[in-house]
Design a protein around this motif. Sequence first.
Motif, PDB file in Angstrom:
ATOM      1  N   ALA A 142      32.308  -6.885  13.935  1.00  0.00           N
ATOM      2  CA  ALA A 142      31.959  -7.177  12.540  1.00  0.00           C
ATOM      3  C   ALA A 142      31.772  -5.871  11.768  1.00  0.00           C
ATOM      4  N   GLY A 143      31.107  -4.895  12.389  1.00  0.00           N
ATOM      5  CA  GLY A 143      30.908  -3.601  11.741  1.00  0.00           C
ATOM      6  C   GLY A 143      32.239  -2.913  11.445  1.00  0.00           C
ATOM      7  N   LEU A 169      29.941 -11.943   4.144  1.00  0.00           N
ATOM      8  CA  LEU A 169      30.195 -12.321   5.535  1.00  0.00           C
ATOM      9  C   LEU A 169      31.390 -13.277   5.614  1.00  0.00           C
ATOM     10  N   VAL A 170      31.422 -14.257   4.713  1.00  0.00           N
ATOM     11  CA  VAL A 170      32.541 -15.208   4.736  1.00  0.00           C
ATOM     12  C   VAL A 170      33.844 -14.494   4.382  1.00  0.00           C
ATOM     13  N   LEU A 224      39.126 -12.414   6.239  1.00  0.00           N
ATOM     14  CA  LEU A 224      40.062 -11.298   6.442  1.00  0.00           C
ATOM     15  C   LEU A 224      40.460 -11.204   7.909  1.00  0.00           C
ATOM     16  N   VAL A 225      39.464 -11.294   8.794  1.00  0.00           N
ATOM     17  CA  VAL A 225      39.723 -11.141  10.237  1.00  0.00           C
ATOM     18  C   VAL A 225      40.651 -12.257  10.719  1.00  0.00           C
ATOM     19  N   HIS A 226      40.362 -13.491  10.318  1.00  0.00           N
ATOM     20  CA  HIS A 226      41.201 -14.602  10.784  1.00  0.00           C
ATOM     21  C   HIS A 226      42.562 -14.626  10.075  1.00  0.00           C
ATOM     22  N   ASP A 227      42.588 -14.309   8.789  1.00  0.00           N
ATOM     23  CA  ASP A 227      43.875 -14.318   8.081  1.00  0.00           C
ATOM     24  C   ASP A 227      44.828 -13.278   8.666  1.00  0.00           C
ATOM     25  N   ASP A 228      44.305 -12.115   9.043  1.00  0.00           N
ATOM     26  CA  ASP A 228      45.183 -11.101   9.626  1.00  0.00           C
ATOM     27  C   ASP A 228      45.798 -11.602  10.937  1.00  0.00           C
ATOM     28  N   ILE A 229      45.049 -12.431  11.680  1.00  0.00           N
ATOM     29  CA  ILE A 229      45.625 -13.037  12.890  1.00  0.00           C
ATOM     30  C   ILE A 229      46.746 -13.991  12.485  1.00  0.00           C
ATOM     31  N   LEU A 272      30.838 -14.290  12.234  1.00  0.00           N
ATOM     32  CA  LEU A 272      30.550 -13.962  10.831  1.00  0.00           C
ATOM     33  C   LEU A 272      30.337 -15.226  10.006  1.00  0.00           C
ATOM     34  N   PHE A 273      31.147 -16.241  10.257  1.00  0.00           N
ATOM     35  CA  PHE A 273      31.029 -17.505   9.537  1.00  0.00           C
ATOM     36  C   PHE A 273      29.673 -18.147   9.835  1.00  0.00           C
TER      37      PHE A 273
END
Lengths: 352, 352
Positions: free
Chosen positions: B44-45, B94-95, B100-105, B134-135
């Motif tokens: 997350a960091g 956080l959302v 971002l993290v999931h969309d990049d996947i 994060l969610f």
Amino acid sequence: MTPQTTLEDRRASARDALERCQALVEPALKEAVGTLHPWPRRMAGYALGWCEADGSPAATAGGKGIRPALAVLGAEAAGAPEEAAVAAAVAVELVHTFTLVHDDIMDGDERRRHRDSAWKAFGTGPAVLAGDALFALAAETLARGGGARSGAAVGLLAAALRELVHGQADDLLFEDRPWTGPEAVTLPEYLAMAAGKTGSLLGCALALGPVLAGAHPPVVLALTEAGRLLGTAFQAVDDVLGTWGDPRATGKPVHGDLFRKKKTLPVLAALSASTPDSRELAALLSSPAPLTEATAHRAATLMERTGARTATLTQARTLIAAACDHLTSAPLAPGAADELMGLSEYLLARYV
Amino acid sequence: MTPQTTLEDRRASARDALERCQALVEPALKEAVGTLHPWPRRMAGYALGWCEADGSPAATAGGKGIRPALAVLGAEAAGAPEEAAVAAAVAVELVHTFTLVHDDIMDGDERRRHRDSAWKAFGTGPAVLAGDALFALAAETLARGGGARSGAAVGLLAAALRELVHGQADDLLFEDRPWTGPEAVTLPEYLAMAAGKTGSLLGCALALGPVLAGAHPPVVLALTEAGRLLGTAFQAVDDVLGTWGDPRATGKPVHGDLFRKKKTLPVLAALSASTPDSRELAALLSSPAPLTEATAHRAATLMERTGARTATLTQARTLIAAACDHLTSAPLAPGAADELMGLSEYLLARYV
């Protein structure tokens, strides 16, 4: 449930409870999932066991609905109104399905309930999206259907997910730990991981209805703790099924957990036995080569000979007894509490 | 903000607002992330731009903090107390990071903010887990820090996520649609997708604080709608940057969206121009062969010649003007409303 009832009676009663709860919850669950975008809706329907990947009706049965049943029974045990029970049960089943979809991605599991796992059927990216959609829908269901205490209920669900993430992170990190020596995963570490990964959501399932209904904190706490213990027992039984279970019943490959070299409770119990059998097992698992059918079979036999299967089931029984102690110590509605205890035993009876 | 201020004044004011909001929100954001399991905490960091993949302090800057700033300004504009503003801002950031993290996947994007995307740095499975963490943390933050109206606030956030999933699902489905003909993606379809994928969370950011503070529904609605329009404009500007942006500024490859053959607003605008240039562009994009540097450069030139870049930026300006209309029509605290409008223009000024 009186002590005179037979095991078969209890199983029948557990099945009745599961059916009753499913009939109560499924219409609301279908309605909630029906509001999703068509694509995640189809993937969610597949993950819930309602349809095949092409959208046609499912050929095989879905999950047993244990978590929504626990939510309904927990709500009833605390005297919550039916709306609270249904909102809690729908949210919990959605979250459970979300975690299955994402966990299968993380663990690389290709099979689930006799079929391809969601990422295998739809691709990794779409499966990530389907999981996110289910999670968001769960939060929305609880926030909108939970009445005045919906904030507290979402807080409880989110806290359970924090623990679940904690357990899942530990489980993934266990993969890189050695099988033996001072860095090896200990049994207490394993049990703490399982309490997070599996126990937290079952604890939440039991407590959500009571929270929505404004039950007293000691009742909420007793149900949370009972659920956490049940979930840990459930994971122990699952581990036994993953090693020795019949693929026709489990829907997963025989010796599946061994082939994946997963650090399960029976493996850790076998390794901790410090016998020649456990040393041979450690050598097989530590080898960089993947297991063959013959070596996996050998590993399962070695584990059996250390007494690991019996030890794991005994552990599960102890955890379930502790869960029932929490249930009997709390002031719960007797009928629902009895059904809860019957269902708890059924969790173990999946195996024995 | 009076009409006499120069563009440079407005930029400076927007930067001041961003800095002020960041100073207000960051301690609470760090505290929340600090409660995660060490592994998802590190991921997350990284995703938040605080550290490198090995946990050492980040060498490059993180995001601009536009969403938490919108949450703070939205809360201030509706007269919400500071706690509500901070809880809303932390949840929204956080959302945003989770998406971002999931969309990049989902999109297979390997770069984000001049670095490897999270899944590229940590692996797909761990990145799925980090997003989930994060969610869950966002929901927990809002549920616990939101006071009496936390249920309504979580409901708003979850509803925004439902729209976001809707937009993301459409975006993924766009990939399989043809570039031309009756099945091609239309501009209104694109704008609806962007309103869901990007607009919904910005609308939620602006409205969360007011909801927590019990603002009147028309105020909440005006802020939601303003945010949605801003987000759609933001996506349009992002699309321009993804095609013509300087990689040193964007942190992404030059012509990145073209190489990925993404159906962006400028591409769709160029194709809808029905000129020889747009037909040549359609032929380049329809070819099964991947674009080379030369053909991607040619495609960008063709798009420019159809006027697609200007048309897209005009569209963004129109959307921002409509957003400002919503802001001026609602009874908001003047200072915060001015800062909001200044920030809105800054979103466009990222490009011009």
